[in-house]
Design a protein around this motif. Sequence first.
Motif, PDB file in Angstrom:
ATOM      1  N   GLN A  56     -29.170  39.791 -57.558  1.00  0.00           N
ATOM      2  CA  GLN A  56     -30.068  38.831 -56.876  1.00  0.00           C
ATOM      3  C   GLN A  56     -31.510  39.260 -56.977  1.00  0.00           C
ATOM      4  OE1 GLN A  56     -28.739  35.845 -55.547  1.00  0.00           O
ATOM      5  NE2 GLN A  56     -27.082  36.698 -56.735  1.00  0.00           N
ATOM      6  N   GLY A  78     -25.469  28.745 -52.745  1.00  0.00           N
ATOM      7  CA  GLY A  78     -26.054  28.281 -51.503  1.00  0.00           C
ATOM      8  C   GLY A  78     -25.491  29.090 -50.338  1.00  0.00           C
ATOM      9  N   LEU A  79     -25.956  28.811 -49.155  1.00  0.00           N
ATOM     10  CA  LEU A  79     -25.540  29.533 -47.955  1.00  0.00           C
ATOM     11  C   LEU A  79     -24.036  29.402 -47.708  1.00  0.00           C
ATOM     12  CD1 LEU A  79     -26.298  31.194 -45.452  1.00  0.00           C
ATOM     13  CD2 LEU A  79     -26.739  29.035 -44.272  1.00  0.00           C
ATOM     14  N   VAL A  80     -23.512  28.191 -47.799  1.00  0.00           N
ATOM     15  CA  VAL A  80     -22.088  27.969 -47.533  1.00  0.00           C
ATOM     16  C   VAL A  80     -21.236  28.626 -48.617  1.00  0.00           C
ATOM     17  CG1 VAL A  80     -20.298  26.206 -47.279  1.00  0.00           C
ATOM     18  CG2 VAL A  80     -22.529  25.873 -46.218  1.00  0.00           C
ATOM     19  N   GLU A  81     -21.666  28.511 -49.873  1.00  0.00           N
ATOM     20  CA  GLU A  81     -20.925  29.169 -50.960  1.00  0.00           C
ATOM     21  C   GLU A  81     -20.922  30.683 -50.773  1.00  0.00           C
ATOM     22  OE1 GLU A  81     -21.452  26.329 -54.840  1.00  0.00           O
ATOM     23  OE2 GLU A  81     -23.165  27.553 -54.244  1.00  0.00           O
ATOM     24  N   THR A  82     -22.021  31.239 -50.302  1.00  0.00           N
ATOM     25  CA  THR A  82     -22.099  32.671 -50.060  1.00  0.00           C
ATOM     26  C   THR A  82     -21.140  33.074 -48.948  1.00  0.00           C
ATOM     27  OG1 THR A  82     -24.389  32.743 -50.821  1.00  0.00           O
ATOM     28  CG2 THR A  82     -23.634  34.596 -49.487  1.00  0.00           C
ATOM     29  N   ARG A  83     -21.059  32.290 -47.873  1.00  0.00           N
ATOM     30  CA  ARG A  83     -20.108  32.573 -46.793  1.00  0.00           C
ATOM     31  C   ARG A  83     -18.677  32.533 -47.316  1.00  0.00           C
ATOM     32  NH1 ARG A  83     -20.808  28.911 -41.841  1.00  0.00           N
ATOM     33  NH2 ARG A  83     -19.151  30.257 -41.071  1.00  0.00           N
ATOM     34  N   GLU A  93     -17.988  35.617 -49.378  1.00  0.00           N
ATOM     35  CA  GLU A  93     -17.785  36.768 -48.488  1.00  0.00           C
ATOM     36  C   GLU A  93     -16.356  36.808 -47.961  1.00  0.00           C
ATOM     37  OE1 GLU A  93     -19.699  39.305 -47.864  1.00  0.00           O
ATOM     38  OE2 GLU A  93     -21.764  38.673 -48.182  1.00  0.00           O
ATOM     39  N   LYS A 152     -26.308  31.970 -58.699  1.00  0.00           N
ATOM     40  CA  LYS A 152     -27.022  31.183 -57.700  1.00  0.00           C
ATOM     41  C   LYS A 152     -26.007  30.497 -56.791  1.00  0.00           C
ATOM     42  CE  LYS A 152     -30.964  30.447 -60.648  1.00  0.00           C
ATOM     43  NZ  LYS A 152     -31.764  29.525 -61.421  1.00  0.00           N
ATOM     44  N   ARG A 184     -18.751  42.267 -54.761  1.00  0.00           N
ATOM     45  CA  ARG A 184     -19.830  41.933 -53.826  1.00  0.00           C
ATOM     46  C   ARG A 184     -21.098  42.724 -54.112  1.00  0.00           C
ATOM     47  NH1 ARG A 184     -22.323  43.288 -49.221  1.00  0.00           N
ATOM     48  NH2 ARG A 184     -22.714  41.648 -47.688  1.00  0.00           N
TER      49      ARG A 184
END
Length: 76
Positions: free
Chosen positions: A76, A7-12, A15, A5, A69
């Motif tokens: 997910q 968040g958006l910033v962690e996902t960026r 990446e 799990k 990745r």
Amino acid sequence: MIDTKLGLVETRFAEIIWKHEPIGSRELAEICNEELSWKRPTTYNVLRKLCEKGIFKNEDGIVTSVIGREEFFGLQ
């Protein structure tokens, strides 16, 4: 068990690591400063959290993924 799990910033952030790995932690901090406007401590704190989740590892200042990745997004 890997905690997938993010968040958006962690996902960026994840990446960025997947794109550049293996990457030195100092170089990672520089990229995050450019792309996310993060200071070095922010980069290291988020990296530590994602290492604790089992997604990445930081050994001797070199950051690599424990889970790739494609595998990550497959969960997910």
